[in-house]
Design a protein around this motif. Structure first.
Motif, PDB file in Angstrom:
ATOM      1  N   GLU A  28      -4.358  -2.025  -2.484  1.00  0.00           N
ATOM      2  CA  GLU A  28      -3.715  -2.274  -3.778  1.00  0.00           C
ATOM      3  C   GLU A  28      -3.106  -0.978  -4.296  1.00  0.00           C
ATOM      4  OE1 GLU A  28      -5.831  -3.307  -7.764  1.00  0.00           O
ATOM      5  OE2 GLU A  28      -5.558  -5.208  -6.688  1.00  0.00           O
ATOM      6  N   GLY A  29      -1.788  -0.834  -4.156  1.00  0.00           N
ATOM      7  CA  GLY A  29      -1.134   0.390  -4.587  1.00  0.00           C
ATOM      8  C   GLY A  29      -1.616   1.557  -3.762  1.00  0.00           C
ATOM      9  N   GLY A  30      -2.225   2.544  -4.415  1.00  0.00           N
ATOM     10  CA  GLY A  30      -2.787   3.679  -3.705  1.00  0.00           C
ATOM     11  C   GLY A  30      -4.269   3.559  -3.469  1.00  0.00           C
ATOM     12  N   ASP A  31      -4.855   2.389  -3.759  1.00  0.00           N
ATOM     13  CA  ASP A  31      -6.298   2.196  -3.666  1.00  0.00           C
ATOM     14  C   ASP A  31      -6.669   1.236  -2.545  1.00  0.00           C
ATOM     15  OD1 ASP A  31      -6.461   3.812  -5.863  1.00  0.00           O
ATOM     16  OD2 ASP A  31      -7.085   2.242  -7.264  1.00  0.00           O
ATOM     17  N   PHE A  84       0.838  -1.196   0.000  1.00  0.00           N
ATOM     18  CA  PHE A  84       0.000   0.000   0.000  1.00  0.00           C
ATOM     19  C   PHE A  84       0.876   1.250   0.000  1.00  0.00           C
ATOM     20  CE2 PHE A  84      -2.851   2.959   2.543  1.00  0.00           C
ATOM     21  CZ  PHE A  84      -3.705   3.228   1.478  1.00  0.00           C
ATOM     22  N   ASP A  85       0.538   2.199  -0.851  1.00  0.00           N
ATOM     23  CA  ASP A  85       1.313   3.431  -0.968  1.00  0.00           C
ATOM     24  C   ASP A  85       1.010   4.438   0.136  1.00  0.00           C
ATOM     25  OD1 ASP A  85       2.416   2.452  -3.308  1.00  0.00           O
ATOM     26  OD2 ASP A  85       0.961   3.463  -4.606  1.00  0.00           O
ATOM     27  N   GLY A  86      -0.157   4.289   0.784  1.00  0.00           N
ATOM     28  CA  GLY A  86      -0.566   5.259   1.790  1.00  0.00           C
ATOM     29  C   GLY A  86      -0.138   4.870   3.189  1.00  0.00           C
ATOM     30  N   GLN A  87      -0.723   5.557   4.177  1.00  0.00           N
ATOM     31  CA  GLN A  87      -0.422   5.345   5.589  1.00  0.00           C
ATOM     32  C   GLN A  87      -1.519   4.519   6.234  1.00  0.00           C
ATOM     33  OE1 GLN A  87      -0.435   8.977   7.858  1.00  0.00           O
ATOM     34  NE2 GLN A  87       0.154   7.985   9.790  1.00  0.00           N
ATOM     35  N   VAL A  95      -7.005   6.216  -1.601  1.00  0.00           N
ATOM     36  CA  VAL A  95      -6.985   6.591  -0.186  1.00  0.00           C
ATOM     37  C   VAL A  95      -5.546   6.879   0.231  1.00  0.00           C
ATOM     38  CG1 VAL A  95      -7.358   5.751   2.175  1.00  0.00           C
ATOM     39  CG2 VAL A  95      -9.075   5.306   0.410  1.00  0.00           C
ATOM     40  N   ASP A  96      -5.381   7.950   1.005  1.00  0.00           N
ATOM     41  CA  ASP A  96      -4.054   8.313   1.523  1.00  0.00           C
ATOM     42  C   ASP A  96      -3.796   7.783   2.925  1.00  0.00           C
ATOM     43  OD1 ASP A  96      -3.319  10.105  -0.740  1.00  0.00           O
ATOM     44  OD2 ASP A  96      -5.005  11.288   0.027  1.00  0.00           O
ATOM     45  N   VAL A  97      -4.848   7.771   3.754  1.00  0.00           N
ATOM     46  CA  VAL A  97      -4.702   7.365   5.156  1.00  0.00           C
ATOM     47  C   VAL A  97      -5.810   6.381   5.513  1.00  0.00           C
ATOM     48  CG1 VAL A  97      -4.630   8.113   7.571  1.00  0.00           C
ATOM     49  CG2 VAL A  97      -3.702   9.603   5.776  1.00  0.00           C
TER      50      VAL A  97
END
Length: 446
Positions: A292-295, A155-158, A306-308
């Motif tokens: 999944e990645g940034g999703d 995951f790219d987010g937090q 989603v970022d967080v």
């Protein structure tokens, strides 16, 4: 070492530890109270490492039913006090009761070992002390329950637990997902709805969201003290029907329909979450399938960038300084007589490991009163109560059928629980605290 027959060790100076100290002192039982932080208050002091309190946190029971015996909350407090007011109130209680003199601060109990004679060897900073009994009052929201979401490692987010959240600066300019629909989850979702670029709330099942006021009266006052509706309004006999009538159809906002009666699990007391759903500032989503990645991909196949991600997924019950093998565990909860007394170890007590749809502090002190009773009984009465601890299986749930989820493993129906405790008080000649403090607590709610 001190003489084991003289003193009791209490661990934790949050609300439950404080009332244990108050009751043991009243019973003439000598004790030492250890607190690893620098002041009383437990979780209600966000300066304490690991505290789950966030800036917007408020009580979900009103000031009218939430105080300690003999210490009504200040009249100038709002109906639902903030964490700052609760912390001030707890510290004022400790000062008024002169409990500070009995507390050793900045002192963590490393280990408490049961000895063959039933006494305890307690290790504090390398020093060993001997005690006749141990009362654990460590609180239940210090150890986050971290659920594993598939794909988290990519995951790219937090991803954070709600225990790490403090204020809305975390959400500024972000797309935020809250996972979990309990009280802290919906509180934080409301914060995100007001401050994030986009806010989502993911729930696996249907909840009922209960407004904090019914016809302008605090919820607990209305339900417990005979609140009256406006003229011409008829109240349904079933409280579930009452809440459904006031809140409306939650499926209109994308939430699943409630899957339980109102009090079949811990109530979610929050009216704002429906407000934000109604205005589109918060979007309901089903369970998370994977990251999944940034999703975030949801169980219905939809996805959102989603970022967080905030995991509002609850806490684990732990007593880290005591051997877990001394307890019987069910769904992560220690199984105790009256949710207080260890059935196998006569000198081991736990106060605060209980859940019910009621304000806590009165119930905690009633439990502490029974601990003091057990520590002062002698002869046949002592043996009788010891046998009750081993074998008595009272009905603590009344006629309620609680939702079969891990959180409800220790859940009790408050009136059934109070009735059982009252029977024990009567049998052993213990004063009812409501009668003892009736004059001090007589201020009418409305």
């Amino acid at each position: 070492m001190t003489k084991p027959e003289e003193r009791v060790c209490i661990v934790g100076a949050g609300p439950s530890g404080l009332v244990v100290a108050r009751r043991l002192r009243a019973a003439g039982v000598p004790f030492d109270l250890f607190e690893k932080h620098s002041d009383v208050g437990g979780i209600w002091d966000p300066a304490n490492e690991g505290s789950p309190v966030y800036r917007s946190a408020h009580f979900i029971s009103s000031k009218y039913s939430s105080g300690f015996y003999g210490h009504p909350m200040p009249a100038d407090y709002p109906d639902y006090p903030s964490w700052r007011q609760i912390l001030d109130y707890i510290r004022q209680f400790a000062k008024s009761e002169n409990l500070y003199a009995h507390i050793t601060f900045n002192t963590e109990v490393d280990r408490a070992n049961l000895l063959d004679d039933g006494t305890w060897e307690v290790t504090i900073g390398g020093e060993k002390r001997r005690y006749r009994a141990l009362v654990a009052a460590p609180g239940v929201t210090w150890h986050p329950n971290i659920v594993e979401l598939p794909g988290r490692e990519t995951f790219d987010g937090q991803v954070m637990h709600s225990a790490e959240y403090y204020d809305t600066s975390t959400f500024a300019g972000k797309r935020v997902l809250i996972v979990g629909g309990g009280n802290s989850g919906v509180d934080i979702a409301c914060d995100a709805a007001a401050s994030a670029d986009k806010a989502f709330l993911s729930v696996r099942r249907g909840y009922r969201y209960v407004p904090k006021h019914i016809f302008g009266v605090p919820l607990d006052v209305f339900l417990n003290y005979g609140g009256k509706p406006p003229a011409g309004v008829k109240i349904p006999a079933d409280p579930s029907d009452l809440i459904d009538a006031l809140v409306g159809d939650l499926t209109r906002y994308g939430l699943p329909a409630p899957d339980h009666d109102l009090l079949a699990t811990h109530p979610i007391v929050n009216g704002q979450v429906v407000h934000y759903l109604q205005h589109g500032d918060l979007t309901a989503k089903p369970d998370v399938a994977r990251l999944e990645g940034g999703d975030v991909v949801f169980a219905n196949g939809t996805r959102e960038q989603v970022d967080v991600v905030v995991l509002a997924t609850g806490y684990e019950y732990r007593i880290p300084f005591v051997d877990e093998a001394l307890f019987e565990w069910k769904n992560g909860h220690p199984q105790l007589y009256l949710n207080v007394f260890n059935r196998k170890v006569d000198s081991l007590y736990v106060v605060g490991f209980i859940e019910f749809a009621d304000a806590a502090y009165h119930r905690f002190e009633e439990m502490a009163q029974l601990v003091a009773l057990d520590l002062t009984l002698e002869g046949a009465d002592k043996e009788a109560f010891s046998e009750m601890k081993r074998s008595h299986e009272p009905n603590l749930r009344g006629d309620m059928e609680y939702l079969d989820i891990p959180r409800n493993a220790n859940y009790v129906e408050t009136h059934a629980y109070q009735a059982v405790v009252a029977e024990i008080r009567h049998r052993f000649g213990v004063t009812d605290l409501r009668e003892q403090f009736a004059a001090a607590d007589s201020n009418p709610a409305y």
